[in-house]
Structures are given as C-alpha cells and as structure tokens.
Scaffold this active site. Sequence first.
Site, PDB file in Angstrom:
ATOM      1  CD  GLU A 207      -2.968   1.214   2.014  1.00 30.82           C
ATOM      2  OE1 GLU A 207      -3.215   0.552   2.775  1.00 30.82           O
ATOM      3  OE2 GLU A 207      -3.624   2.634   1.905  1.00 30.82           O
TER       4      GLU A 207
ATOM      5  CB  ILE B 238      -1.563  -0.912   9.371  1.00 31.31           C
ATOM      6  CG1 ILE B 238      -0.095  -0.837   9.904  1.00 31.31           C
ATOM      7  CG2 ILE B 238      -2.648  -0.614  10.359  1.00 31.31           C
ATOM      8  CD1 ILE B 238       0.395   0.099  11.026  1.00 31.31           C
ATOM      9  CG  ASP B 239      -7.079  -3.291   5.779  1.00 31.54           C
ATOM     10  OD1 ASP B 239      -7.192  -2.201   5.039  1.00 31.54           O
ATOM     11  OD2 ASP B 239      -8.142  -4.185   5.860  1.00 31.54           O
TER      12      ASP B 239
ATOM     13  CB  THR C  44      -3.957   3.400   8.359  1.00 37.99           C
ATOM     14  OG1 THR C  44      -3.318   2.105   7.548  1.00 37.99           O
ATOM     15  CG2 THR C  44      -2.946   4.169   8.803  1.00 37.99           C
TER      16      THR C  44
ATOM     17  CG  ASP D  16      -7.691  -2.234   1.203  1.00 40.24           C
ATOM     18  OD1 ASP D  16      -6.915  -2.027   2.143  1.00 40.24           O
ATOM     19  OD2 ASP D  16      -8.116  -0.964   0.394  1.00 40.24           O
TER      20      ASP D  16
ATOM     21  CG  ASP E 235      -3.179  -2.688   3.835  1.00 40.71           C
ATOM     22  OD1 ASP E 235      -2.177  -1.618   4.210  1.00 40.71           O
ATOM     23  OD2 ASP E 235      -4.391  -2.414   3.789  1.00 40.71           O
TER      24      ASP E 235
HETATM   25  C1  IPD Z   1      -8.970   0.676   4.499  1.00 45.22           C
HETATM   26  C2  IPD Z   1      -9.693  -0.308   5.331  1.00 45.22           C
HETATM   27  C3  IPD Z   1     -11.436   0.395   5.324  1.00 45.22           C
HETATM   28  C4  IPD Z   1     -11.694   0.399   3.791  1.00 45.22           C
HETATM   29  C5  IPD Z   1     -10.890   1.473   3.001  1.00 45.22           C
HETATM   30  C6  IPD Z   1      -9.602   0.837   3.062  1.00 45.22           C
HETATM   31  P1  IPD Z   1      -6.541   1.189   5.222  1.00 45.22           P
HETATM   32  O1  IPD Z   1      -7.706   0.734   4.234  1.00 45.22           O
HETATM   33  O2  IPD Z   1      -9.728  -1.435   4.599  1.00 45.22           O
HETATM   34  O3  IPD Z   1     -12.079  -0.697   5.907  1.00 45.22           O
HETATM   35  O4  IPD Z   1     -13.025   0.893   3.703  1.00 45.22           O
HETATM   36  O5  IPD Z   1     -11.490   1.856   1.877  1.00 45.22           O
HETATM   37  O6  IPD Z   1      -8.618   1.770   2.412  1.00 45.22           O
HETATM   38  O7  IPD Z   1      -6.290   2.851   4.605  1.00 45.22           O
HETATM   39  O8  IPD Z   1      -6.945   1.395   6.678  1.00 45.22           O
HETATM   40  O9  IPD Z   1      -5.224   0.739   4.886  1.00 45.22           O
HETATM   41 CA    CA Z   2      -5.798  -1.140   3.560  1.00 46.49          CA
END
Ligand code: IPD
Ligand code: CA
Length: 267
Positions: free
Chosen positions: A66, A85-86, A88, A210, A83
């Site tokens: 990411e 940290i999913d 974040t 994701d 990813d």
């Molecule tokens: C997000 C998370 C979130 C989703 C967003 C993503 P991130 O990833 O997965 O649940 O709704 O579209 O971007 O930015 O926390 O790595």
């Molecule tokens: Ca993510």
Amino acid sequence: MPMERILSEVISLAEQAGNMMLDDSGITVENKATKENYVTSMDVKIEGFLRENLTSLIPGSFFLGEEGDPVSEGEKEYMWIVDPIDGTANFARGIRMSVVSIGLAHFGELVLGVVRHPHLGETYSAVKGNGAFLNGEPIHVSDRTKEHCMVSLAWSTYNKKLAPMCFEVSQRLYGVCEDLRRIGTAAYELCQVAKGSEDMLFEIRLAPWDYAGAAVILREAGGVISSVDGDVSLTHSCTVMAANTAGNHEFLSSVVKDVLENFRVTE
Ligand code: IPD
Ligand code: CA
C-alpha cells in the site's frame, strides 16, 4: 519451496509484523491524498520489514504494498500483495482493530493469504486447495440465508462523490438483511465472512492490498468474492462483493449492479 512451507514462514512474518503494531508509542501520522486517508510511521516501518523478508523468501518475487510505488499491469510469476496495516485510521486513533494482510499471487492467480490481528491474537491463513484456518483450526462460511445476513459496508471514504450510491446499496440491503457493520478494516471484515461471523461485504473501489490475502481465505472457507465484471483485480482498485454462498453473492451482485446503473457509476 512447497507452498505449505512458504505459508508457515509467512505466518511467522505476519505475526512479527503484528507485534510491531502493538507498540504504538511515538508514531507519526500524516495525511495522504485526502484528509480521510492516513499513513503512519508504523505503516512504513512494517511495509519495509515485509518487503525485505517476503522478497527474500521467494527470490525474484514482485512486491506490491500500500505504501510503495504503484505497479503497472503485467503478469508476474510470484507477486506479494501487502497491506502493512489495514485499518490505519483505527490504528492512528488508538482503536485496536487493525490487521496485517499478506496475499501471494502466482501468474495472476491468488494462491496464499495470511491476515494477522495482533490485538486479538488471531491469524487467518489459507493456501489454495488446502482449506482456511484461524489459529490452525479450520473455518467455514455460514449458511445463513439473506434475511439473516450481517453485511459489512463502507461508503467510499476517500471519494465522497460515490457515497450516495453506497448509501443506496446500504439501504436496499438493510431492508432485506439482518444488520450492517463498518469495522474499518476490509481484510478483517472478509475474514469475518470466512469464519461465519458475518455473511457479506460490499465496498466500491477497494484496493488490491485490502482484499488479496483475505480473498484466498474466504474462498478456501467456501465463500465467493468477485468484482462487478468478474474476478477481483490484483493490480487496480475494484468494486468488491463477497458472500457466504453463491446465492447470496448473486443477490448482492444484482443489487449492486442495479444501483451502479441507476447512479451511472462505472467501475
Ligand atoms: C482501508 C480499510 C477500510 C476500507 C478502506 C481501506 P487502510 O484500508 O480497509 O475498511 O473501507 O477503503 O482503504 O487505509 O486502513 O489501509
Ligand atoms: Ca488497507
């Protein structure tokens, strides 16, 4: 190296990466393109750790993360989709609901996935053809009919022009299904469908990191995941629809396609 050996190495790396996330003292937080989109010093640190170790595990493998440079389309023998940290936004706010997500594709096909939730001590894992597991125990999707489904949704956080369309999907599903959820980490939400706790997920224009790891886990747990025009993309954002059963996936897909058409939104 056999895929099962690679899996145990990847689980170990995901758990080490998750442990890094447990110490959130002194992290810095910056915005990316929009005020809703964050990157922290921990995202960058974990991605660096995984990039180095995963590409050493399979020499010559390609790494898409990411926080790294964008990738151009093209078939790679082995490609990691990561990813660090999913969730974040959760992490940056001290909400302990974030995961490390690692997917591996072989010639464009997802073959391995690991999702680690360090705060809950949960490791979801799968290799294509060998089933899905939570901390080593087999998991399976639910068999709930649509009336009893709990659905994870998001409303296009980074491009709010698409939010009305997402709210319309939410409203239609809410009228039929049991309830809706927004946990804030798509990878973990997909794992909840895989283990039968939730039953469906819809998100417009989700990025490959994701869902790549969790897609393998969900499929191996008996679930269905796709985009609007076929399989999910490994290199570009796409609209993701996931469900416990083929019947519920068909239902979700018909709702999403109808709303996309009414709002004249293309993929
Ligand atoms: C997000 C998370 C979130 C989703 C967003 C993503 P991130 O990833 O997965 O649940 O709704 O579209 O971007 O930015 O926390 O790595
Ligand atoms: Ca993510």
